[in-house]
Design an enzyme around this catalytic site. Structure first.
Site, PDB file in Angstrom:
ATOM      1  N   ALA A  65     -29.940 155.346  87.990  1.00 54.63           N
ATOM      2  CA  ALA A  65     -28.755 155.732  88.751  1.00 54.63           C
ATOM      3  C   ALA A  65     -28.242 154.513  89.511  1.00 54.63           C
ATOM      4  CB  ALA A  65     -29.115 156.845  89.715  1.00 54.63           C
ATOM      5  N   GLY A 109     -33.116 157.015  85.959  1.00 57.22           N
ATOM      6  CA  GLY A 109     -32.202 157.881  85.207  1.00 57.22           C
ATOM      7  C   GLY A 109     -32.005 157.427  83.766  1.00 57.22           C
ATOM      8  N   GLU A 112     -34.884 158.886  81.999  1.00 54.95           N
ATOM      9  CA  GLU A 112     -34.689 160.340  81.971  1.00 54.95           C
ATOM     10  C   GLU A 112     -33.621 160.739  80.961  1.00 54.95           C
ATOM     11  OE1 GLU A 112     -34.270 159.984  86.333  1.00 54.95           O
ATOM     12  OE2 GLU A 112     -35.410 161.847  86.390  1.00 54.95           O
ATOM     13  N   GLU A 132     -38.390 155.062  90.952  1.00 59.07           N
ATOM     14  CA  GLU A 132     -37.730 155.656  92.121  1.00 59.07           C
ATOM     15  C   GLU A 132     -38.580 155.539  93.369  1.00 59.07           C
ATOM     16  OE1 GLU A 132     -37.934 157.126  89.116  1.00 59.07           O
ATOM     17  OE2 GLU A 132     -36.001 158.000  88.573  1.00 59.07           O
TER      18      GLU A 132
HETATM   19  C1  LIG Z   1     -31.527 159.132  88.465  1.00 57.85           C
HETATM   20  C2  LIG Z   1     -32.582 159.242  89.507  1.00 57.85           C
HETATM   21  C3  LIG Z   1     -32.264 160.404  90.401  1.00 57.85           C
HETATM   22  O1  LIG Z   1     -33.808 159.545  88.885  1.00 57.85           O
HETATM   23  C4  LIG Z   1     -32.747 158.030  90.383  1.00 57.85           C
HETATM   24  C5  LIG Z   1     -32.662 156.641  89.810  1.00 57.85           C
HETATM   25  O2  LIG Z   1     -32.479 156.360  88.655  1.00 57.85           O
HETATM   26  S1  LIG Z   1     -32.850 155.423  90.981  1.00 57.85           S
HETATM   27  C6  LIG Z   1     -32.709 153.905  90.077  1.00 57.85           C
HETATM   28  C7  LIG Z   1     -33.974 153.532  89.381  1.00 57.85           C
HETATM   29  N1  LIG Z   1     -33.835 152.179  88.823  1.00 57.85           N
HETATM   30  C8  LIG Z   1     -34.262 151.092  89.438  1.00 57.85           C
HETATM   31  O3  LIG Z   1     -34.804 151.115  90.514  1.00 57.85           O
HETATM   32  C9  LIG Z   1     -34.028 149.773  88.696  1.00 57.85           C
HETATM   33  C10 LIG Z   1     -33.205 148.821  89.552  1.00 57.85           C
HETATM   34  N2  LIG Z   1     -33.019 147.552  88.870  1.00 57.85           N
HETATM   35  C11 LIG Z   1     -33.976 146.614  88.788  1.00 57.85           C
HETATM   36  O4  LIG Z   1     -35.088 146.780  89.213  1.00 57.85           O
HETATM   37  C12 LIG Z   1     -33.588 145.317  88.153  1.00 57.85           C
HETATM   38  O5  LIG Z   1     -32.189 145.214  88.144  1.00 57.85           O
HETATM   39  C13 LIG Z   1     -34.102 145.160  86.699  1.00 57.85           C
HETATM   40  C14 LIG Z   1     -35.659 145.038  86.721  1.00 57.85           C
HETATM   41  C15 LIG Z   1     -33.695 146.333  85.824  1.00 57.85           C
HETATM   42  C16 LIG Z   1     -33.504 143.874  86.066  1.00 57.85           C
HETATM   43  O6  LIG Z   1     -33.735 142.778  86.907  1.00 57.85           O
HETATM   44  P1  LIG Z   1     -32.937 141.413  86.663  1.00 57.85           P
HETATM   45  O7  LIG Z   1     -33.026 141.023  85.242  1.00 57.85           O
HETATM   46  O8  LIG Z   1     -33.436 140.458  87.688  1.00 57.85           O
HETATM   47  O9  LIG Z   1     -31.409 141.776  86.906  1.00 57.85           O
HETATM   48  P2  LIG Z   1     -30.686 142.053  88.320  1.00 57.85           P
HETATM   49  O10 LIG Z   1     -30.101 140.788  88.834  1.00 57.85           O
HETATM   50  O11 LIG Z   1     -31.587 142.808  89.233  1.00 57.85           O
HETATM   51  O12 LIG Z   1     -29.512 143.061  87.870  1.00 57.85           O
HETATM   52  C17 LIG Z   1     -28.286 142.597  87.318  1.00 57.85           C
HETATM   53  C18 LIG Z   1     -27.166 143.318  88.045  1.00 57.85           C
HETATM   54  O13 LIG Z   1     -27.309 144.716  87.794  1.00 57.85           O
HETATM   55  C19 LIG Z   1     -27.380 145.405  89.040  1.00 57.85           C
HETATM   56  N3  LIG Z   1     -28.231 146.604  88.899  1.00 57.85           N
HETATM   57  C20 LIG Z   1     -29.393 146.691  88.232  1.00 57.85           C
HETATM   58  N4  LIG Z   1     -29.888 147.924  88.338  1.00 57.85           N
HETATM   59  C21 LIG Z   1     -29.018 148.615  89.089  1.00 57.85           C
HETATM   60  C22 LIG Z   1     -28.971 149.948  89.563  1.00 57.85           C
HETATM   61  N5  LIG Z   1     -29.920 150.854  89.210  1.00 57.85           N
HETATM   62  N6  LIG Z   1     -27.937 150.334  90.328  1.00 57.85           N
HETATM   63  C23 LIG Z   1     -26.964 149.466  90.659  1.00 57.85           C
HETATM   64  N7  LIG Z   1     -26.933 148.187  90.228  1.00 57.85           N
HETATM   65  C24 LIG Z   1     -27.946 147.764  89.467  1.00 57.85           C
HETATM   66  C25 LIG Z   1     -27.956 144.408  89.991  1.00 57.85           C
HETATM   67  O14 LIG Z   1     -27.677 144.751  91.332  1.00 57.85           O
HETATM   68  C26 LIG Z   1     -27.248 143.140  89.552  1.00 57.85           C
HETATM   69  O15 LIG Z   1     -25.914 143.151  90.015  1.00 57.85           O
HETATM   70  P3  LIG Z   1     -25.464 142.159  91.209  1.00 57.85           P
HETATM   71  O16 LIG Z   1     -26.294 142.546  92.392  1.00 57.85           O
HETATM   72  O17 LIG Z   1     -25.782 140.772  90.712  1.00 57.85           O
HETATM   73  O18 LIG Z   1     -24.003 142.437  91.396  1.00 57.85           O
END
Ligand SMILES: CC(C)(O)CC(=O)SCCNC(=O)CCNC(=O)[C@H](O)C(C)(C)COP(=O)(O)OP(=O)(O)OC[C@H]1O[C@@H](n2cnc3c(N)ncnc32)[C@H](O)[C@@H]1OP(=O)(O)O
Length: 258
Positions: A65, A109, A112, A132
């Site tokens: 998400a 998500g 999921e 999460e």
């Molecule tokens: C649906 C529910 C209810 O179950 C809840 C959820 O899904 S909560 C979300 C769960 N997901 C996460 O916690 C993953 C978050 N992302 C990461 O940990 C990392 O981005 C990565 C391991 C997937 C990749 O890392 P890396 O290669 O270092 O790339 P980044 O620089 O981190 O990401 C690039 C760019 O994408 C943006 N990004 C990544 N994931 C998300 C996200 N889930 N939501 C919003 N944005 C996301 C990240 O912020 C970067 O953008 P910028 O900050 O550079 O603008």
């Protein structure tokens, strides 16, 4: 229909839906999840579409998400808008088969969503996770329920409690994915699987989907009773006559979905 965050390509009998927010690793914001639900409904209602493939980019199927969109919301906000509720219900009710073609991250998500699909074909670089816990929340699109049923309690607890990622090999060993393919071949392999399904009788395919999904919802004896009734009911179709006749006549069946 034109979409902002997904691309829909209809190739022969298969709808290929690509999640397309590369700047955010296909994070599921409200636009993307709504457009995905709309595109899936459209494919489900389109007689020319017989199977659906959902994919992302090479780096990410979907990184969960959209955290930026969710971060400031209160309990009252997410409760009142029923965050993800309506769209996910639409996706869960699609009757046509859906294959998730996963390359790169399928997290939160994203994992999921892949599990709501009927099966997952993973690229060698795929990584699955329910991180999460690191955000101070629990999965909200079925992750605690589906992952546990698919890979068992011990591994599901490990994934949810530690937030660690699982690579494609472990996902295949655990039964989360049906097969692993070279990353560059993911879409051709998923499309080939979808075309194979598209050749079958759609009444049979839908019945199989319903019967397998029933196994999640009911007891073993009820499920077996449901399956037997489903099996009997297909003897009322022209496609059963055609399928069995084709076998006996040593030819390919010509199904008419009747
Ligand atoms: C649906 C529910 C209810 O179950 C809840 C959820 O899904 S909560 C979300 C769960 N997901 C996460 O916690 C993953 C978050 N992302 C990461 O940990 C990392 O981005 C990565 C391991 C997937 C990749 O890392 P890396 O290669 O270092 O790339 P980044 O620089 O981190 O990401 C690039 C760019 O994408 C943006 N990004 C990544 N994931 C998300 C996200 N889930 N939501 C919003 N944005 C996301 C990240 O912020 C970067 O953008 P910028 O900050 O550079 O603008």
């Amino acid at each position: 229909m034109a979409y902002e965050t997904i691309i829909v390509e209809n190739e022969d009998d298969v709808a290929l839906i690509r999640l397309n927010r590369p700047e955010a690793l296909n994070a599921l914001n409200s636009t993307l999840i709504t457009e995905l639900a709309d595109a899936l409904s459209e494919a489900d209602n389109n007689d020319k579409v017989r199977c659906i493939v959902i994919t992302g980019s090479e780096k990410a199927f979907a990184a969960g998400a959209d955290i930026k969109e969710m971060a400031e919301k209160s309990f009252v906000d997410v409760y009142n808008e029923d965050l993800f509720g309506a769209q996910v219900q639409v996706i869960e009710r699609i009757r046509k088969p859906i294959i998730a073609a996963v390359s790169g991250y399928a997290l939160g998500g994203g994992c999921e969503l892949a599990m709501i699909c009927d099966f997952i074909i993973a690229a060698e670089n795929a990584k699955f996770g329910q991180p999460e816990v690191n955000l101070g929340v629990v999965a909200g699109i079925g992750g605690t329920q589906r992952l546990t049923r698919i890979i068992g309690k011990s591994k599901a607890m490990d994934m949810h409690l530690t937030g660690r990622f699982m690579d494609a090999a472990e996902a295949e060993r655990s039964g989360l994915v049906s097969r692993i393919v070279p990353t560059a071949k993911l879409i051709p392999e998923a499309m080939a699987a979808a075309r194979k399904i598209a050749e079958k009788s759609q009444i049979t395919v839908r019945t199989i989907k319903e019967a397998v999904n029933r196994s999640y919802e009911t007891t073993l004896s009820e499920g077996i009773r449901f399956e037997r009734r489903a099996f009997h009911s297909l003897f009322g179709t022209e496609d059963q006559k055609e399928g069995m006749a084709a076998f006996l006549e040593k030819r390919e069946p010509q199904f008419r979905d009747r």
